[in-house]
Design an enzyme around this catalytic site. Sequence first.
Site, PDB file in Angstrom:
ATOM      1  N   ARG A   1      -6.294  -8.964  57.873  1.00  0.00           N
ATOM      2  CA  ARG A   1      -6.174 -10.047  56.890  1.00  0.00           C
ATOM      3  C   ARG A   1      -5.354 -11.235  57.379  1.00  0.00           C
ATOM      4  NH1 ARG A   1      -6.815  -5.554  53.131  1.00  0.00           N
ATOM      5  NH2 ARG A   1      -4.616  -4.996  53.126  1.00  0.00           N
ATOM      6  N   TYR A   2      -4.680 -11.069  58.522  1.00  0.00           N
ATOM      7  CA  TYR A   2      -3.934 -12.207  59.057  1.00  0.00           C
ATOM      8  C   TYR A   2      -4.866 -13.342  59.479  1.00  0.00           C
ATOM      9  CZ  TYR A   2       0.655  -9.918  59.124  1.00  0.00           C
ATOM     10  OH  TYR A   2       1.847  -9.333  58.774  1.00  0.00           O
TER      11      TYR A   2
ATOM     12  N   ASP B   1      12.782 -21.450  60.004  1.00  0.00           N
ATOM     13  CA  ASP B   1      12.495 -20.873  58.683  1.00  0.00           C
ATOM     14  C   ASP B   1      13.045 -21.821  57.629  1.00  0.00           C
ATOM     15  OD1 ASP B   1      12.226 -19.442  56.385  1.00  0.00           O
ATOM     16  OD2 ASP B   1      13.521 -17.773  56.992  1.00  0.00           O
TER      17      ASP B   1
ATOM     18  N   TYR C   1       3.665  -9.765  52.987  1.00  0.00           N
ATOM     19  CA  TYR C   1       3.485  -8.460  53.622  1.00  0.00           C
ATOM     20  C   TYR C   1       2.658  -7.495  52.770  1.00  0.00           C
ATOM     21  CZ  TYR C   1       7.194  -9.702  56.969  1.00  0.00           C
ATOM     22  OH  TYR C   1       7.957 -10.290  57.941  1.00  0.00           O
TER      23      TYR C   1
ATOM     24  N   THR D   1      20.342  -7.992  64.862  1.00  0.00           N
ATOM     25  CA  THR D   1      19.577  -6.814  64.455  1.00  0.00           C
ATOM     26  C   THR D   1      18.925  -6.138  65.664  1.00  0.00           C
ATOM     27  OG1 THR D   1      17.756  -8.293  63.883  1.00  0.00           O
ATOM     28  CG2 THR D   1      19.189  -7.600  62.089  1.00  0.00           C
TER      29      THR D   1
ATOM     30  N   LYS E   1       5.354 -15.395  54.256  1.00  0.00           N
ATOM     31  CA  LYS E   1       4.945 -14.021  54.562  1.00  0.00           C
ATOM     32  C   LYS E   1       4.480 -13.356  53.272  1.00  0.00           C
ATOM     33  CE  LYS E   1       8.265 -13.747  58.306  1.00  0.00           C
ATOM     34  NZ  LYS E   1       7.580 -13.537  59.569  1.00  0.00           N
TER      35      LYS E   1
ATOM     36  N   PHE F   1      -2.693 -13.449  68.124  1.00  0.00           N
ATOM     37  CA  PHE F   1      -3.436 -12.339  67.524  1.00  0.00           C
ATOM     38  C   PHE F   1      -3.654 -12.630  66.050  1.00  0.00           C
ATOM     39  CE2 PHE F   1      -3.387  -8.912  70.753  1.00  0.00           C
ATOM     40  CZ  PHE F   1      -2.690  -9.585  71.736  1.00  0.00           C
TER      41      PHE F   1
ATOM     42  N   GLU G   1       9.920  -6.827  68.979  1.00  0.00           N
ATOM     43  CA  GLU G   1      11.061  -7.757  69.095  1.00  0.00           C
ATOM     44  C   GLU G   1      12.313  -7.065  69.643  1.00  0.00           C
ATOM     45  OE1 GLU G   1      11.761 -11.208  66.429  1.00  0.00           O
ATOM     46  OE2 GLU G   1      13.372  -9.938  65.656  1.00  0.00           O
TER      47      GLU G   1
ATOM     48  N   ALA H   1      15.987 -18.129  64.400  1.00  0.00           N
ATOM     49  CA  ALA H   1      16.592 -19.068  63.453  1.00  0.00           C
ATOM     50  C   ALA H   1      17.704 -18.437  62.620  1.00  0.00           C
ATOM     51  CB  ALA H   1      15.493 -19.615  62.528  1.00  0.00           C
TER      52      ALA H   1
HETATM   53  N1  UDP Z   1      -0.578  -9.222  63.315  1.00  0.00           N
HETATM   54  C1  UDP Z   1      -1.909  -9.293  62.900  1.00  0.00           C
HETATM   55  N2  UDP Z   1      -2.343  -8.445  61.923  1.00  0.00           N
HETATM   56  C2  UDP Z   1      -1.534  -7.534  61.334  1.00  0.00           C
HETATM   57  C3  UDP Z   1      -0.179  -7.471  61.729  1.00  0.00           C
HETATM   58  C4  UDP Z   1       0.268  -8.337  62.720  1.00  0.00           C
HETATM   59  O1  UDP Z   1      -2.658 -10.096  63.412  1.00  0.00           O
HETATM   60  O2  UDP Z   1      -2.010  -6.780  60.462  1.00  0.00           O
HETATM   61  C5  UDP Z   1      -0.117 -10.101  64.395  1.00  0.00           C
HETATM   62  C6  UDP Z   1       0.014 -11.553  63.937  1.00  0.00           C
HETATM   63  O3  UDP Z   1      -0.191 -12.409  65.039  1.00  0.00           O
HETATM   64  C7  UDP Z   1       1.449 -11.579  63.474  1.00  0.00           C
HETATM   65  C8  UDP Z   1       2.122 -10.733  64.543  1.00  0.00           C
HETATM   66  O4  UDP Z   1       1.166  -9.690  64.819  1.00  0.00           O
HETATM   67  O5  UDP Z   1       1.964 -12.900  63.395  1.00  0.00           O
HETATM   68  C9  UDP Z   1       3.477 -10.107  64.156  1.00  0.00           C
HETATM   69  O6  UDP Z   1       3.441  -9.579  62.868  1.00  0.00           O
HETATM   70  P1  UDP Z   1       4.220 -10.298  61.676  1.00  0.00           P
HETATM   71  O7  UDP Z   1       4.082 -11.773  61.825  1.00  0.00           O
HETATM   72  O8  UDP Z   1       3.771  -9.685  60.378  1.00  0.00           O
HETATM   73  O9  UDP Z   1       5.719  -9.867  61.961  1.00  0.00           O
HETATM   74  P2  UDP Z   1       7.039 -10.645  61.502  1.00  0.00           P
HETATM   75  O10 UDP Z   1       7.018 -11.979  62.173  1.00  0.00           O
HETATM   76  O11 UDP Z   1       6.977 -10.802  60.014  1.00  0.00           O
HETATM   77  O12 UDP Z   1       8.143  -9.753  61.968  1.00  0.00           O
HETATM   78  C1  GAL Z   2      13.448 -11.534  60.038  1.00  0.00           C
HETATM   79  C2  GAL Z   2      12.059 -11.811  60.565  1.00  0.00           C
HETATM   80  C3  GAL Z   2      11.558 -10.626  61.367  1.00  0.00           C
HETATM   81  C4  GAL Z   2      12.575 -10.212  62.417  1.00  0.00           C
HETATM   82  C5  GAL Z   2      13.924 -10.016  61.762  1.00  0.00           C
HETATM   83  C6  GAL Z   2      14.992  -9.633  62.768  1.00  0.00           C
HETATM   84  O1  GAL Z   2      13.967 -12.674  59.430  1.00  0.00           O
HETATM   85  O2  GAL Z   2      11.184 -12.026  59.496  1.00  0.00           O
HETATM   86  O3  GAL Z   2      10.345 -10.971  61.995  1.00  0.00           O
HETATM   87  O4  GAL Z   2      12.654 -11.194  63.404  1.00  0.00           O
HETATM   88  O5  GAL Z   2      14.321 -11.197  61.090  1.00  0.00           O
HETATM   89  O6  GAL Z   2      16.175  -9.315  62.080  1.00  0.00           O
HETATM   90 MN    MN Z   3       5.434 -13.368  62.379  1.00  0.00          MN
END
Ligand code: UDP
Ligand code: GAL
Ligand code: MN
Length: 253
Positions: A27-28, A227, A248, A148, A246, A23, A204, A137
């Site tokens: 902006r991703y 990571d 955010y 978590t 990232k 996905f 998750e 990781a």
């Molecule tokens: N994603 C996206 N647009 C957004 C938010 C999320 O396309 O505005 C999709 C993208 O594939 C992203 C995934 O959803 O990798 C999970 O979100 P993110 O990677 O931000 O979560 P994290 O891995 O940081 O927990």
């Molecule tokens: C962070 C990661 C998140 C989530 C979380 C779980 O390091 O960026 O996507 O997996 O760990 O604790």
């Molecule tokens: Mn991600």
Amino acid sequence: MFDPQFFDQKHIQENSTVALTVFAVGRYLDAYLTTFLTSAEQHFMLGLPVTYYVFTDLPDRVPNISLAPQRHLKVVPVVKHSRWQDVSMMRMKTISDTIESELRHHFRYVFCFDVDQEFKGRFGSEALGDSVALLHAHFYKSQERKFTYDRNPKSKAFIATGDFYYHAAIFGGTWANVKHLADACYLNIMLDKQSNVEALWHDESHLNKYFLIHKPSRLLSPEYCWDLSIGHEPDIRIIRLKWAPKHYEKLRT
Ligand code: UDP
Ligand code: GAL
Ligand code: MN
């Protein structure tokens, strides 16, 4: 730890086919998609037929990547949910619907990826299996109480005692198993919405609950999603895929 040729030959003989879902919403797309796809062309399931399914609200902005023979890319338009949490969680519904309408007829395996990552080494047929999960990781060596998991008993993702902590950035398996997983997670996400709760790590958390009950048949090492900010780690011999930086504040809406 494995003979790559053994797996490649087996899967070529079995005519294995792979759909990769990713996905790139909002902006991703500009931030990550080109690197994700070009690096996948260098490292992901080389030698097998692979089709990328790119889900996006910005189909016109999907980059034109040159693909090796037997490899294809399909762009599937999706609506952009206003909350980033929903962009992430609702992937489960889209994955399930797409498996039902299309993937089940053409692919033995389905692999689902976050877009904010870059392939750096072989990510090949050794990673295929009936039900595939990835050790996160940050938690592959830590004790259960540090995981978590969602700890709110009101959430369907609640786990009192678990065993592993899986990373939702990568999961896969046969199309039937991935559909079963996506349906279960989506149902629990919607039940949580009815109860006015949201799991700590969104999809998750639900994925962890699912794999606690339905054990994966193949467990990927964090080599498959590392990571680099963790620093030197002798357990990790080959970095096959790395987390992209990232941002955010800039990328999420
Ligand atoms: N994603 C996206 N647009 C957004 C938010 C999320 O396309 O505005 C999709 C993208 O594939 C992203 C995934 O959803 O990798 C999970 O979100 P993110 O990677 O931000 O979560 P994290 O891995 O940081 O927990
Ligand atoms: C962070 C990661 C998140 C989530 C979380 C779980 O390091 O960026 O996507 O997996 O760990 O604790
Ligand atoms: Mn991600």
